[in-house]
Scaffold this active site. Structure first.
Site: not given
Ligand code: AMP
Length: 182
Positions: A97, A60
């Site tokens: 995770e 996205r």
């Molecule tokens: P992080 O690496 O944990 O910051 O996760 C960010 C990435 O995962 C981004 O590319 C987001 O598009 C996706 N992402 C993580 N959590 C969500 C969520 N609750 N809703 C939508 N996309 C998420």
């Protein structure tokens, strides 16, 4: 806090797995006014900031980052999941995770001294954006900031990026884990 953006994002509970409140931005993207306003607001703090490249994170971040790059009249760099880019690449692993994943950029995607803005839809733990920042820095680019539609502050990504010296700009931010919208 931006109510207009919250009202345009659809929350899908338990997707892709139980306990996750998925922030579905397709409802914003299909809305011409919402998409334009979102891109305008992502760009706003960085207009005139000397950005030379926008790096968008798969998938996205490609949609948003492409529009941001167009508006800033600069080039776009895709940050992709491992094995997707056709040319020579550098890779950075990051923790999920459960397990780990890797992101890549083309080895010649940025030049030393490039002023890069990282763009994605959601900032959660910051693992993904952190890996993108590491890749860009390995190529001696300067990461000017990270621009996101949604910052899930309680998941720690904001603190992580700020700790890396990268300012976070988000159009909407969660206040805590009990926030009914996030
Ligand atoms: P992080 O690496 O944990 O910051 O996760 C960010 C990435 O995962 C981004 O590319 C987001 O598009 C996706 N992402 C993580 N959590 C969500 C969520 N609750 N809703 C939508 N996309 C998420």
């Amino acid at each position: 806090m931006s109510e207009w953006i919250r009202s345009r994002i659809r929350i899908i509970p338990d997707y892709p797995k139980p306990g996750i409140l998925f922030q579905d931005v397709t409802t914003l993207l299909k809305d011409a006014t919402g998409f334009r306003k979102a891109v305008d607001e992502l760009v706003q703090p960085f207009a005139g900031a000397g950005i030379t490249r926008v790096a968008g994170i798969e998938a996205r971040g490609f949609i948003l980052g492409g529009a941001v790059a167009h508006q800033l009249s600069v080039g776009f760099v895709p940050v992709r999941k491992a094995g997707k880019l056709p040319g020579p690449t550098i890779a950075e692993r990051y923790e999920l995770e459960y397990g780990a994943d890797a992101l890549e950029i083309h080895s010649d995607a940025v030049q030393p001294g490039d002023q890069v803005l990282v763009v994605d839809d959601v900032l959660a733990t910051g693992g993904t954006a952190g890996a993108a920042i590491a890749l860009l820095r390995r190529k001696q680019a300067h990461v000017v900031g990270g621009a996101f539609l949604i910052d899930l502050v309680h998941l720690g990504g904001n603190e992580r990026l700020t700790g890396l010296g990268v300012p976070v700009h988000a159009l909407a931010s969660s206040t805590n884990a009990d926030d009914p919208v996030f």
